[in-house]
Enzyme design. Structure first.
Site, mmCIF file in Angstrom:
data_model
loop_
_atom_site.group_PDB
_atom_site.id
_atom_site.type_symbol
_atom_site.label_atom_id
_atom_site.label_comp_id
_atom_site.label_asym_id
_atom_site.label_seq_id
_atom_site.Cartn_x
_atom_site.Cartn_y
_atom_site.Cartn_z
ATOM 1 N N ARG A 73 26.466 61.975 43.412
ATOM 2 C CA ARG A 73 26.769 62.450 44.327
ATOM 3 C C ARG A 73 26.739 63.974 45.536
ATOM 4 N NH1 ARG A 73 25.952 67.576 42.198
ATOM 5 N NH2 ARG A 73 26.067 67.919 40.488
ATOM 6 N N GLY A 74 27.308 63.919 46.290
ATOM 7 C CA GLY A 74 26.641 64.953 46.501
ATOM 8 C C GLY A 74 26.940 66.458 46.394
ATOM 9 N N THR A 78 23.920 71.504 39.309
ATOM 10 C CA THR A 78 24.842 72.220 38.934
ATOM 11 C C THR A 78 25.539 72.181 36.860
ATOM 12 O OG1 THR A 78 27.618 73.282 38.415
ATOM 13 C CG2 THR A 78 27.046 70.707 38.868
ATOM 14 N N ILE A 183 32.683 71.668 43.134
ATOM 15 C CA ILE A 183 33.386 69.907 44.162
ATOM 16 C C ILE A 183 31.823 69.798 44.317
ATOM 17 C CG2 ILE A 183 34.998 68.362 46.159
ATOM 18 C CD1 ILE A 183 36.582 70.811 45.407
ATOM 19 N N GLY A 184 31.666 68.295 44.138
ATOM 20 C CA GLY A 184 30.514 67.582 44.493
ATOM 21 C C GLY A 184 31.229 65.935 44.314
ATOM 22 N N GLY A 195 33.883 63.793 41.344
ATOM 23 C CA GLY A 195 34.858 65.493 41.841
ATOM 24 C C GLY A 195 34.436 66.693 41.280
ATOM 25 N N PHE A 196 35.656 67.395 40.692
ATOM 26 C CA PHE A 196 35.143 69.002 40.797
ATOM 27 C C PHE A 196 35.124 68.805 38.898
ATOM 28 C CE2 PHE A 196 39.930 68.341 39.753
ATOM 29 C CZ PHE A 196 40.540 68.706 38.649
ATOM 30 N N ALA A 197 34.765 70.539 39.050
ATOM 31 C CA ALA A 197 34.170 71.003 37.591
ATOM 32 C C ALA A 197 35.491 72.718 37.509
ATOM 33 C CB ALA A 197 33.218 71.744 36.934
ATOM 34 N N CYS A 213 24.067 75.681 42.354
ATOM 35 C CA CYS A 213 24.703 74.715 43.453
ATOM 36 C C CYS A 213 23.290 75.392 44.252
ATOM 37 C CB CYS A 213 26.212 74.856 44.140
ATOM 38 S SG CYS A 213 27.177 74.601 42.564
#
Length: 264
Positions: A73-74, A78, A183-184, A195-197, A213
């Protein structure tokens, strides 16, 4: 987007190993690309794990050599773990893909979900994710003053080596900006993954072992800490699900506008 489906992979005692979830993402991604399944959001919790996106610097990883899973991912490094709601939207987008618009939709859904609990959040220019804004420096109580904050003059300042007062998990006490949802994403063949956490009620001290991050001058937040009360993943899942569905249904998916070079 009435055919959007949500899959609950596992929460609590049924938390899903990161590699297992990653494998399932890739399986669903392939099926979505082939139009065998509708757009799908995987929702789950993970056991404690650090993951590093493609832009992670070596200096941002745990100093003690704690294992980190490198992912495609980008974004940067994290933490995922108990008390954090993780969502992996696997959605087919028109080409050329507008990645930023996809990220903004995820942010909007999470901003709305937090607002439902009375937690005001926002975006910060140049920093993806959803944020709780801190007080202006001059209004912080027992906070760090710009005149004395070493992070202002030292871009390589490492909060992990300078005591708990600089720890990302203590940003709320310092009344600084703090990220409540990271978000990544990755887009391959026009289909999103990762997606998201959203930090619901995790032990945010896990973030103190890394540079979350890659951001050294802010911290992390959770719904529980901001509300000053306990809140459960089970309580939050249907709220996040509803807002994701609403935002995705409202969205007019359009290809990214590609500007043609001016004629010479």
């Amino acid at each position: 987007m009435s055919d959007l489906r949500f899959v609950h992979m596992g929460f609590g005692a049924d938390a899903v190993d990161y590699q297992e979830a990653w494998d399932e993402q890739r399986r669903v991604h392939a099926a979505r690309f082939a139009d065998e399944v509708p757009d799908t959001v995987l929702l789950l919790e993970h056991p404690p794990v650090y993951t590093a996106g493609r832009r992670t610097d070596p200096s941002e990883r745990p100093l003690d050599g704690t294992p980190v899973i490198d992912v495609d991912r980008g974004g940067k490094i994290t933490w995922h773990g108990p008390g954090q709601l993780v969502g992996y939207p696997i959605q087919k987008l028109p080409r050329p893909v507008d990645v930023i618009a996809h990220v903004r939709r995820l942010e909007e859904a999470l901003i709305r979900a937090c607002a439902e609990y009375g937690v005001e959040t926002t975006r910060i220019e140049g920093r993806s994710g959803v944020w709780v804004l801190g007080d202006p420096v001059e209004q912080r109580l027992d906070g760090l003053s710009l005149d004395f904050d070493p992070r202002i003059a030292d871009e390589e300042f490492d909060p992990r080596m300078n005591g708990p007062e600089y720890a990302p998990s203590n940003a709320g006490q310092r009344r600084e900006d703090r990220k409540i949802a990271a978000i990544g994403i990755r887009v391959a063949k026009g289909v999103t993954m990762h997606g998201f956490a959203l930090n619901v009620n995790p032990d945010n001290r896990w973030f103190d072992r890394i540079i979350p991050c890659g951001i050294r001058d802010a911290g992390v937040a959770s719904l529980a800490n901001e509300l000053g009360r306990d809140i459960t993943i089970e309580e939050v899942v249907p709220v996040v699900e509803r807002h994701l569905r609403e935002v995705m249904a409202e969205a007019v998916l359009a290809p990214r506008v590609v500007e043609k070079p001016a004629a010479v």
